[in-house]
Enzyme design. Structure first.
Site, short mmCIF file in Angstrom:
data_model
loop_
_atom_site.label_atom_id
_atom_site.label_comp_id
_atom_site.label_asym_id
_atom_site.label_seq_id
_atom_site.Cartn_x
_atom_site.Cartn_y
_atom_site.Cartn_z
N HIS A 178 27.19 39.05 50.30
CA HIS A 178 28.50 39.69 50.49
C HIS A 178 28.93 39.49 51.95
O HIS A 178 28.57 40.26 52.83
CB HIS A 178 28.40 41.18 50.15
CG HIS A 178 29.72 41.87 50.00
ND1 HIS A 178 30.92 41.33 50.41
CD2 HIS A 178 30.04 43.08 49.46
CE1 HIS A 178 31.91 42.18 50.14
NE2 HIS A 178 31.39 43.25 49.56
N HIS A 181 35.29 41.32 52.97
CA HIS A 181 35.85 42.68 52.89
C HIS A 181 35.55 43.59 54.08
O HIS A 181 35.57 44.81 53.94
CB HIS A 181 35.40 43.37 51.59
CG HIS A 181 35.70 42.59 50.35
ND1 HIS A 181 35.23 42.91 49.10
CD2 HIS A 181 36.46 41.47 50.17
CE1 HIS A 181 35.66 42.04 48.21
NE2 HIS A 181 36.40 41.15 48.84
N TYR A 183 32.70 44.07 55.77
CA TYR A 183 31.35 44.64 55.90
C TYR A 183 30.56 43.83 56.95
O TYR A 183 31.15 43.00 57.64
CB TYR A 183 30.68 44.72 54.52
CG TYR A 183 31.45 45.70 53.65
CD1 TYR A 183 31.37 47.07 53.91
CD2 TYR A 183 32.31 45.27 52.64
CE1 TYR A 183 32.12 47.99 53.18
CE2 TYR A 183 33.05 46.19 51.89
CZ TYR A 183 32.95 47.54 52.16
OH TYR A 183 33.69 48.44 51.45
N ARG A 230 30.23 35.00 49.38
CA ARG A 230 31.57 35.57 49.19
C ARG A 230 32.18 35.82 50.56
O ARG A 230 31.51 36.32 51.46
CB ARG A 230 31.50 36.89 48.41
CG ARG A 230 32.89 37.35 47.98
CD ARG A 230 32.86 38.52 47.00
NE ARG A 230 33.84 38.29 45.96
CZ ARG A 230 34.47 39.24 45.29
NH1 ARG A 230 34.20 40.51 45.51
NH2 ARG A 230 35.37 38.94 44.38
N ARG A 321 38.35 44.44 37.68
CA ARG A 321 38.83 45.62 36.93
C ARG A 321 38.96 45.38 35.43
O ARG A 321 38.62 46.28 34.64
CB ARG A 321 40.15 46.11 37.55
CG ARG A 321 39.92 46.73 38.93
CD ARG A 321 41.18 46.80 39.74
NE ARG A 321 41.65 45.46 40.10
CZ ARG A 321 42.73 45.21 40.82
NH1 ARG A 321 43.48 46.22 41.25
NH2 ARG A 321 43.08 43.97 41.12
C1 LIG Z 1 35.58 49.59 41.38
C2 LIG Z 1 35.48 48.33 42.21
C3 LIG Z 1 34.35 48.11 42.98
C4 LIG Z 1 34.23 46.93 43.74
N1 LIG Z 1 33.06 46.69 44.42
C5 LIG Z 1 32.86 45.49 45.01
C6 LIG Z 1 31.59 45.16 45.54
O1 LIG Z 1 30.60 45.91 45.47
N2 LIG Z 1 31.47 43.95 46.15
C7 LIG Z 1 32.51 43.08 46.25
O2 LIG Z 1 32.34 42.00 46.82
N3 LIG Z 1 33.72 43.36 45.71
C8 LIG Z 1 33.91 44.54 45.08
N4 LIG Z 1 35.11 44.79 44.46
C9 LIG Z 1 36.16 43.73 44.40
C10 LIG Z 1 36.04 42.93 43.07
O3 LIG Z 1 34.85 42.16 43.05
C11 LIG Z 1 37.23 41.97 42.86
O4 LIG Z 1 37.22 41.00 43.87
C12 LIG Z 1 38.58 42.69 42.88
O5 LIG Z 1 38.55 43.83 42.03
C13 LIG Z 1 39.71 41.75 42.42
O6 LIG Z 1 39.50 41.32 41.10
P1 LIG Z 1 40.34 41.96 39.85
O7 LIG Z 1 41.79 41.86 40.24
O8 LIG Z 1 39.99 41.10 38.69
O9 LIG Z 1 39.91 43.39 39.72
C14 LIG Z 1 35.27 45.97 43.73
C15 LIG Z 1 36.43 46.22 42.98
C16 LIG Z 1 36.54 47.37 42.22
C17 LIG Z 1 37.77 47.58 41.38
#
Ligand SMILES: Cc1cc2nc3c(=O)[nH]c(=O)nc-3n(C[C@H](O)[C@H](O)[C@H](O)COP(=O)(O)O)c2cc1C
Length: 352
Positions: A178, A181, A183, A230, A321
């Site tokens: 990771h 974002h 981090y 990522r 999602r």
């Molecule tokens: C509830 C939730 C938790 C997430 N946790 C992480 C995570 O732990 N690590 C990460 O890289 N992205 C995380 N994301 C981002 C998702 O991996 C993804 O990139 C983002 O939701 C966009 O995709 P989507 O439009 O299909 O939801 C999270 C997103 C959501 C909605």
């Protein structure tokens, strides 16, 4: 099968994996691990098993912490104790029995935490610069982090390598680092959070040094064919952040990926279609410099994903999602059934 989804549902070889289709479950933090031990239970096994049984090509796990100080909220799982490894083994067994492939997302939140969550110690970061905002679930402002010494950096790199090793022991088919974002890795990458004067700071190329060293250590442990990176411009504490010159930044990132030996990357944006520079989206810019595997993501739907694979911009498409609202997402794609729309009030705090 509809011609429209022909490629999305095609198998693909990526790295060491023979994926049964190009649909990827994006990493999503769920906070359902034991809050003291960071061990996942049978509810988490069932959550991943259900998606695997429906046929998803690749599951990228929720972010899994590599040390107690890597934790950013309550209920995050870990990959640094024997019990945590045992808990994850049940998940990977269930996914494999369902014919699936699952990798662990390795996570250190850096400064985006608080000592009450990070084992009583101050958060670790490249520089002692406090992030804006509040800690998830406890609602307190982020702590001022401790600037990592050279020895701390070495220790954390080893923790990534050790977590990659533990991921393998737990039966994961590989890892995603990771680096996105906002981090820890992205904190080193960004001028917002990295003001170091040593070899880990400076211009973008120089700031990517930590990411490269982590990557090389992980690859030495489990192989480039089992390691995805990522990365993103946006940060969870700076949602609208974009590099000043996206094209130059992506080129520099891609050079660093190549130098580290990576072959698979996962550029992250919340909106796949967003034009970032010169009429191009993030993934299109990445593709101009990178001919390895690319996973696309960001509010994708099956039609958009199919088109992006068809044009060669991406090799596989991740959905986040939609997988929370649709455990049977792959069946819906193949049967051309509408997705149930994600509703945070219904689908966020439950594990089904
Ligand atoms: C509830 C939730 C938790 C997430 N946790 C992480 C995570 O732990 N690590 C990460 O890289 N992205 C995380 N994301 C981002 C998702 O991996 C993804 O990139 C983002 O939701 C966009 O995709 P989507 O439009 O299909 O939801 C999270 C997103 C959501 C909605």
């Amino acid at each position: 099968m509809s011609i429209g989804k022909a490629q999305l549902l095609q198998p693909i070889e990526m790295g060491a994996w023979n994926l049964r289709n190009r649909i990827v479950m994006a990493p999503m933090t769920r906070c359902f691990a034991d809050r003291e031990t960071g061990v996942v239970g049978l509810d988490v096994v069932e959550y991943y098993r259900t998606r695997a049984a429906d046929g998803v090509g690749l599951i990228i796990s929720e972010g899994i912490t590599i040390s107690p100080r890597a934790k950013g909220t309550i209920g995050l799982p870990g990959l640094y104790t024997e019990d945590q490894i045992k808990g994850w083994s049940k998940v990977t067994d269930a996914v494999h029995q369902a014919g699936g492939t699952i990798i662990a997302q390795l996570w250190h939140v850096g400064r985006l935490t608080h000592h009450e969550i990070a084992g009583g110690l101050p958060p670790q970061a490249p520089s002692a610069i406090q992030a804006n905002g509040h800690v998830h679930r406890i609602g307190k402002p982020y702590d001022i982090p401790e600037e990592m010494s050279a020895a701390d950096i070495e220790e954390v790199i080893q923790q990534y390598a050790s977590a990659a090793h533990n991921a393998s022991s737990a039966g994961f088919d590989g890892v995603e680092i990771h680096g996105a974002h906002g981090y820890l890795i992205d904190q080193f990458n960004s001028e917002l959070s990295n003001h170091r004067q040593d070899q880990y700071g400076g211009d973008l190329r120089q700031r990517l040094t930590f990411m490269k060293e982590v990557t090389k250590a992980v690859i030495a442990e489990i192989g480039a064919d089992r390691t995805i990176m990522r990365f993103s411009a946006f940060k969870d504490d700076a949602r609208d952040y974009m590099w000043e010159d996206p094209d130059a930044a992506v080129r520099t990132f891609v050079e660093a990926f190549k130098e580290s030996g990576l072959t698979m990357i996962h550029p992250s944006t919340m909106d796949y279609s967003q034009v970032v520079a010169d009429g191009l989206t993030l993934h299109e810019i990445v593709r101009t410099y990178w001919d390895g595997s690319i996973i696309g993501v960001g509010n994708l739907n099956p039609e958009l994903a199919e088109q992006a694979i068809h044009t060669g911009t991406i090799d596989a498409a991740a959905f986040g999602r939609p997988f929370l609202a649709n455990p049977d997402l792959v069946s819906r794609v193949s049967q051309e059934k509408e997705f149930i729309t994600f509703d945070a009030s219904k689908h966020f705090d439950v594990l089904v």
